[in-house]
Scaffold this active site. Structure first.
Site, short mmCIF file in Angstrom:
data_model
loop_
_atom_site.label_atom_id
_atom_site.label_comp_id
_atom_site.label_asym_id
_atom_site.label_seq_id
_atom_site.Cartn_x
_atom_site.Cartn_y
_atom_site.Cartn_z
N CYS A 113 0.83 -1.21 0.00
CA CYS A 113 0.00 0.00 0.00
C CYS A 113 0.87 1.26 0.00
O CYS A 113 1.50 1.56 -1.00
CB CYS A 113 -0.99 -0.03 1.17
SG CYS A 113 -2.39 1.10 0.94
N HIS B 161 -3.62 -5.23 1.57
CA HIS B 161 -3.25 -5.63 2.93
C HIS B 161 -3.75 -7.05 3.17
O HIS B 161 -4.71 -7.50 2.56
CB HIS B 161 -3.88 -4.70 3.97
CG HIS B 161 -3.41 -3.29 3.89
ND1 HIS B 161 -2.15 -2.90 4.29
CD2 HIS B 161 -4.04 -2.15 3.48
CE1 HIS B 161 -2.02 -1.59 4.12
NE2 HIS B 161 -3.14 -1.13 3.63
#
Length: 499
Positions: free
Chosen positions: A354, A437
């Site tokens: 991310c 994630h």
């Protein structure tokens, strides 16, 4: 007033407060939820306001996606119920030391400056109270978690997560104290003594957490504490060294570490353990991504700010960040950017997740979180990042090398990149980037990917096929916590305090 159930009686509930932050409130709430669920009770966790950069995406009953604190997601799993935004209606995500981004019922809700905290909470409080009422309509018992300490009398006015919540719904309050820190009796007595008379009347008992040794030594002190305050002891929880819950912010991997899981070889010889350096970013978010690595036998994970550690590890991970541009600047100031670039130049693996993925790209345009505009990235991946007001939330699924992978997405920054596809991101040489994630929690994928990383690093590590999976280990941990609560906490007394 308490929210009525179908019979018109108050819905039972209790507020678990703490003598301080990190006293064990989240753990105790999760344990109570599992213990009650094991009894067949329809129970749900609740935290009116959480301040954390560790969060999770959940699917709402309407089918939309929402963001809540990771701890409340774990507590819902302990309660064996589907997590929703009603369990954590207000989530504050610190962006700087004086500003937090507000997530309201799982969606972006603006910002809250430090000077606005005492006065800007009325709308948040009403949203939290409405969420509690919504949740109460579907369960038998709500186990609420307070925030920080209820004895912060400077914040009492406008409070809606500690005594403010208890006052609104007529909840009994239990105070949890961490005896491992020392001074537990004074902390419990001080909490009782400093609050006003009305709030003090809501205090019904206390619970001791993390006790080691002979409980008989402690009992005279507890008896005197009860005599002076009238508070009842709900129990003494023993130290559980291998039981923990996803933290609100801490990046910790030592909870999983067992030095016997790998063998160190003489210098210059082959070795069968894989070393991983995770960069401790100042604004790290969703740090739980690396827990599954640390739980893998033969994988040695270190959280570091050392350029030397970054240079020498077999694998380096740039985790998520709440402020990618700010953390990128910090990487350069600390010499970590040079260390990452140098290792990539010689083919040593790097993974960005991310925000970490965004930093690896050529260019970042951010007029939203940092207001920095166009910023040059590390340039290790051929990608461009642009931040948008709309936040991407999702529970994506995919595959890699034939292995099914699922994860979750929480980001404002979208990435356009060229390279070998990798979990909605790209790979170029030894550098990998993904916006997902939680991908490393997929056992088959994690082990296959680490095998490739080990081969690229010249390490003999191989996965242990007999090792339990990550989800299995987490579930076993919650079960042990629930058994500890059942064995050491008077649940019947706790549930009867509000009657």
């Amino acid at each position: 007033m308490p929210n009525p159930d179908e019979t018109g009686a108050p819905v039972p509930g209790v507020l678990i407060a703490g003598t301080s932050s990190d006293a064990g409130k989240s753990l105790v709430v999760a344990g109570i939820c599992r213990a009650l669920a094991d009894r067949g009770v329809r129970v749900a966790p609740f935290k009116a306001q959480n301040m954390s950069n560790n969060s999770m995406v959940v699917r709402e009953p309407t089918g939309t996606f929402a963001e809540i604190g990771r701890a409340q997601w774990s507590q819902a799993r302990a309660a064996r119920v589907e997590p929703t935004s009603a369990m954590n209606p207000v989530l504050l995500k610190p962006g700087t030391d004086r500003r937090s981004f507000v997530v309201l019922r799982g969606q972006p809700g603006g910002t809250l400056e430090a000077g606005e905290y005492a006065t800007g909470r009325r709308a948040l409080a009403e949203a939290a109270f409405a969420a509690y009422e919504e949740l109460a309509a579907d369960v038998d018992v709500i186990i609420s978690e307070g925030a920080g300490s209820p004895a912060e009398i400077n914040l009492r006015e406008g409070d809606y997560v500690n005594f403010g919540l208890a006052e609104r719904f007529d909840l009994p309050v239990i105070v949890v104290g961490d005896i491992d820190r020392g001074g537990i009796l004074a902390s419990l007595f001080g909490t009782w003594a400093i609050v006003n008379d009305s709030d003090r009347a809501r205090l019904k008992g206390y619970l001791i957490n993390k006790f080691r040794g002979d409980v008989g030594v402690l009992e005279p002190g507890l008896a005197e504490l009860t005599r002076r305050t009238g508070l009842r002891s709900l129990g003494v929880l023993p130290w559980l060294d291998d039981v923990w819950l996803d933290g609100e912010d801490a990046l910790r991997v030592d909870r999983w570490v067992d030095d016997s899981r790998w063998l160190r070889s003489d210098e210059g010889a082959s070795r069968n353990h894989l070393t991983v350096a995770v960069v401790r970013l100042p604004r790290v978010s969703n740090a739980t991504d690396v827990d599954a690595l640390a739980a893998e036998p033969g994988v040695e994970v270190t959280v570091t700010t050392s350029p030397m550690a970054v240079a020498t590890a077999d694998l380096v991970i740039l985790p998520g960040s709440r402020s990618a541009v700010s953390d990128l600047r910090w990487l350069r100031e600390r010499g970590l950017a040079d260390a990452i670039t140098a290792r990539a130049a010689v083919g040593k693996p790097v993974l960005g997740i991310c925000g970490g993925y965004q930093m690896l790209c050529r260019e970042i345009t951010d007029d939203l979180e940092s207001g920095a505009g166009r910023v040059v990235g590390l340039g290790l991946l051929d990608g461009r990042v642009e931040f948008h007001a709309d936040k991407t939330l999702g529970l994506p699924t995919g595959s890699w090398r034939g292995h099914d992978v699922s994860g979750y997405e929480i980001h404002h920054g979208s990435v356009t990149a060229d390279g070998e596809p990798f979990l909605d991101g790209v790979r170029h040489g030894s550098v990998w980037g993904t916006l997902w994630h939680g991908a490393l929690e997929n056992d088959d994928f994690r082990r296959a990917w680490l095998t490739e990383v080990a081969a690229d690093s010249g390490v003999d590590w191989e996965p242990d096929p007999s090792a339990p999976g990550f989800a299995e280990r987490r579930e076993a941990m919650i079960d042990r916590l629930g058994r500890a609560i059942s064995g050491h906490v008077d649940l019947d007394l706790l549930l009867g305090l509000g009657s």
